[in-house]
Design a protein around this motif. Structure first.
Motif, PDB file in Angstrom:
ATOM      1  N   GLU A  14      -0.988  -1.700  14.866  1.00 33.14           N
ATOM      2  CA  GLU A  14      -2.091  -0.741  14.840  1.00 33.14           C
ATOM      3  C   GLU A  14      -2.001   0.214  16.025  1.00 33.14           C
ATOM      4  O   GLU A  14      -2.198   1.430  15.886  1.00 33.14           O
ATOM      5  N   ARG A  55       0.241  -7.597  14.018  1.00 31.98           N
ATOM      6  CA  ARG A  55      -0.618  -6.599  13.376  1.00 31.98           C
ATOM      7  C   ARG A  55      -1.361  -5.764  14.427  1.00 31.98           C
ATOM      8  O   ARG A  55      -1.513  -4.547  14.280  1.00 31.98           O
ATOM      9  N   ASP A  56      -1.822  -6.415  15.479  1.00 33.16           N
ATOM     10  CA  ASP A  56      -2.487  -5.674  16.553  1.00 33.16           C
ATOM     11  C   ASP A  56      -1.517  -4.688  17.201  1.00 33.16           C
ATOM     12  O   ASP A  56      -1.874  -3.532  17.467  1.00 33.16           O
TER      13      ASP A  56
END
Length: 307
Positions: free
Chosen positions: A234, A230-231
């Motif tokens: 982003e 997820r990081d």
């Protein structure tokens, strides 16, 4: 080609296989838009505990000239040789729940022999269910959730998660053949085809891996920690947004994709807007606009060690 040879060999210290485990199948190769499968294989192999059960024979299943092994060269000598791997393992998810993982390259040869070996294992091990995932490029926007087409024998799963249900013919993969034969055997099997934005198809798109893992979770109940992905996603999407904000043409293209996607998801009656690309940007057009920053994020390489 010696197709009469065994297609696999058991591991020297193969673990005992508990009954009624789910089997997850991830094969890279013909279609892997966004590097969905390659990234997921890397995540599962490197991030989870697993024990080798069997290793499939490259000399029977692999076309070496199509998927060149990696060799390392240090000034004046060779230091390492890394052939592709196709392996069956006993793994554990983030919470320690066991499952079976068949992962690596899609066989180039001996599909029938390969599929027979998996069918025999599924029966002998009392496998609870089989789930496989692959990904294709589609004219959909990256600003919307990644959808899927779900096939197999699990009607409730298909009804809940399949956003596109076409009547079509497509080039088959070994995964398709495996699903088809397992369905004939009465096995609980589900195949997820992830619908990845076509202009990101040649990149390593973190959201594609997240969607693959979420699909496996939906089918099996297994749990995976995707915080790192997820990081990464982003950061990836932030760079995409910067480029689109700087280009009026890209903004119009994205808006067109969004409008068609939203109309389709709202139940529009006209035929499959996801497939009508006449007035939409081509993958090459969008890729060219995004090339400047995507170039430093190489896509999943089907010729690499995970292939």
């Amino acid at each position: 080609m010696p197709f009469d040879l065994p297609v696999f060999e058991p591991a020297d210290s193969a673990p005992e296989i508990p009954a009624a485990l789910p089997l997850v199948v991830l094969l890279t190769g013909f279609t892997d838009a966004g590097g969905a499968v390659a990234q997921t294989v890397e995540y599962l192999r490197d991030g989870l505990e697993h024990q080798l059960v069997r290793r499939y024979h490259n000399d029977v299943l692999l076309d070496y000239r199509a998927r060149r092994p990696i060799v390392s060269f240090d000034q004046d000598h060779l230091t390492d040789y890394r052939p592709p791997r196709l392996e069956l393992s006993l793994a554990r998810d983030t919470l320690g729940h066991p499952f079976l993982l068949l992962a690596g390259y899609e066989p180039d040869f001996a599909w029938d022999a390969f599929v027979r070996s998996v069918r025999a294992f599924v029966e002998a091990a009392g496998v609870l269910s089989v789930t496989w995932v692959h990904a294709i490029g589609m004219p959909v926007p990256h600003t919307r959730p990644i959808g899927a087409t779900v096939s197999g024998t699990r009607a409730a799963l298909t009804e809940a998660h399949s956003v596109w249900k076409p009547h079509t013919q497509v080039p088959a993969t070994a995964g398709h053949l495996l699903e088809y034969r397992l369905a004939e055997d009465g096995v609980s099997v589900a195949g997820f085809v992830l619908l990845i934005p076509h202009y990101l198809g040649d990149t390593e798109y973190p959201a594609a891996a997240i969607a693959a893992l979420d699909s496996i979770t939906a089918a099996t109940g297994l749990v995976f920690d995707v915080d790192g992905l997820r990081d990464d996603n982003e950061e990836f999407l932030g760079k995409v947004a910067e480029q689109i904000a700087a280009s009026e043409e890209l903004g119009r293209m994205l808006q067109g994709l969004e409008e068609r996607y939203d109309a389709y998801m709202a139940g529009a009656t006209h035929a499959s807007p996801l497939l009508h690309e006449a007035d939409l940007p081509s993958a090459d057009e969008l890729a060219a606009e995004l090339e400047r920053f995507l170039a430093n994020r190489p896509g999943g390489d089907e010729h690499g060690p995970l292939a």
